[in-house]
Design an enzyme around this catalytic site. Structure first.
Site, short mmCIF file in Angstrom:
data_model
loop_
_atom_site.label_atom_id
_atom_site.label_comp_id
_atom_site.label_asym_id
_atom_site.label_seq_id
_atom_site.Cartn_x
_atom_site.Cartn_y
_atom_site.Cartn_z
N ASP A 83 0.99 -1.16 -0.02
CA ASP A 83 0.03 -0.14 0.09
C ASP A 83 0.71 1.21 0.09
O ASP A 83 1.42 1.33 0.88
CB ASP A 83 -0.84 -0.18 1.15
N HIS A 84 0.88 2.03 -1.03
CA HIS A 84 1.94 3.04 -1.15
C HIS A 84 1.38 4.26 -0.44
O HIS A 84 2.11 5.23 -0.41
CB HIS A 84 1.97 3.64 -2.63
N ARG A 85 0.35 4.35 0.34
CA ARG A 85 -0.04 5.24 1.06
C ARG A 85 1.08 5.40 2.33
O ARG A 85 1.30 6.32 2.89
CB ARG A 85 -1.32 5.35 1.69
#
Length: 443
Positions: A415-417
């Protein structure tokens, strides 16, 4: 008085259940504690026991049909006891099939399973009975489509139902449905007024076969597990800006480790697989990367104290992910024993809800199927998932020489968040370091 059989609520997240099998037929004697029916939820299949001695007087929900939790699906009582009629029982369609739009309440009856009830007030039922009106033909404007006395009175004030060319009386609902399905009601051999069920029966043969020139079979409703998977994967796809990183790893040392340990563990009744070693390695790596062993919601990052390692397990035509709690604290033998027990329970439908909740990271292995690269989808609310691929003998350069080594791709979807490329790369590199040098697990 007959005892209601209710659709059970087997967990906090359960909203509906599907009857897989009734263990008794109507009229059979049952005893308290007998397994009365099995119910499938989006994750589990459970046996439900009878709560009293008696006769199975009525089954309201057939096998394969779905109802909301706490809906009445049948009755147990004594021989000769009267059960409520179809218009008085309480099965409701699941929330996802209902609408709060009063303007389309008349269409709710179209979604009922055969024999399912129409919700109506006592006064409405009484008036409809006196006037010989089938409640299914009356649109309901009350809560959840409930038919009120005013609805019946409004129906009586309208012109009489339409007639076909041969003078066949047809209910408004049947006439509407016939027009949609192309059924000529004047040609139906029906005593009395044509009802919705008559139209559906007439249309069934045409619907059962593919249209001429079509290559499509009739659509079928998927099971609760597949519906849950579809919903969860769609939610994950919409929630996480994800990136998949692929890293090759030399698994020669891991294979040697298993070869040296498996016979000794086998004598203890423990089966050691490569997945167990990978679970141990990943659990150790996660303790060094707490932002990956975490969840993210409302701009808040929650780091988890323990690694609850999930392993995707095939069940029928779907996947279930049980997890080994506190995996980082367990020995390789403990991980192997607990994982195999969870896999067996999953495949035989005996897995407990607590074994499928609370996961913090998931491993999905497609190596046994010859897959060498794929992008697994994150199991929300986790932040990453590791795809494990096939081990392939590959020519590589070692110390200036071309040698054959057993190589495997690891595919991390993150999850690139929260997990940027640098963190994901370092995490994968650490997993590879541990797999290529498994003695580091002792440090």
């Amino acid at each position: 008085m007959a005892l209601e059989i209710l659709m059970p609520k087997l967990g906090l997240t359960m909203t509906e259940g599907t009857i897989e099998e009734w263990k008794f037929k109507e009229g059979d004697a049952v005893k308290k504690g007998d397994v009365l029916f099995s119910v499938a939820t989006d994750k589990l299949t459970n046996d439900v026991e009878a709560e009293a001695d008696g006769i199975l007087l009525k089954i309201l929900l057939p096998e394969g049909e779905t109802a909301s939790c706490k809906a009445v699906i049948g009755y147990i009582g004594q021989a000769g006891e009267v059960v409520p009629t179809a218009g008085e029982n309480k099965i409701e369609a699941p929330e996802e099939t209902r609408s709060d739009n009063i303007g389309i309440q008349a269409e709710k009856t179209d979604t009922r399973a055969p024999g399912a009830p129409v919700l109506a007030s006592p006064a409405a039922k009484k008036l409809a009975k006196e006037k010989g009106i089938d409640l299914v033909s009356i649109p309901g404007t009350g809560p959840k489509g409930r038919i009120t006395l005013e609805d019946v009175e409004a129906y009586l004030a309208k012109p009489q139902p339409a007639e076909g060319e041969a003078g066949q009386k047809t209910s408004p609902m049947a006439a509407k449905l016939a027009a949609e399905l192309g059924v000529d009601v004047s040609k139906l051999d029906v005593q009395g007024r044509v009802m919705k069920a008559d139209v559906l029966a007439a249309a069934a043969p045409a619907a059962a076969a593919p249209a001429q020139g079509s290559n499509d079979l009739p659509p079928v409703k998927v099971n609760p597990l597949r519906r849950s998977i579809a919903a969860n994967m769609s939610a994950s796809w919409a929630t996480s800006p994800r990136v998949t990183y692929t890293h090759p790893v030399d698994v020669t040392a891991m294979k040697d480790l298993r070869a040296k340990l498996k016979d000794g563990l086998k004598e203890q009744g423990i089966k050691l697989t490569y997945n167990h070693i990978i679970m141990k390695v990943v659990a150790k790596a996660l303790t060094e990367f707490p932002d990956i062993n975490a969840s993210f919601a409302g701009n808040m990052l929650t780091r988890h104290i323990h690694v609850n390692m999930g392993l995707a397990v095939a069940k029928g035509d779907g996947l279930i992910v049980p997890n080994v709690k506190s995996c980082e604290e367990k020995s390789l033998a403990e991980i192997a024993k607990e994982t195999e027990a969870l896999i067996e329970a999953t495949r035989f439908g005996k897995i407990a809800m607590e074994d499928m909740t609370g996961g913090t990271f998931t491993i999905s292995s497609l190596g046994p199927y010859g897959i060498t690269n794929f992008s697994p989808i994150i199991n929300q609310p986790e932040l990453a998932i590791l795809g494990v691929c096939d081990m392939v003998d590959t020519p590589v350069v070692r110390d200036g020489q071309i040698v054959i080594r057993s190589m495997m791709n690891l595919c991390l979807t993150a999850d690139h968040r929260v997990i940027d490329g640098v963190m994901a790369s370092k995490f994968l590199k650490r997993i590879c370091e541990l797999l290529e040098n498994p003695y580091l697990l002792l440090t």
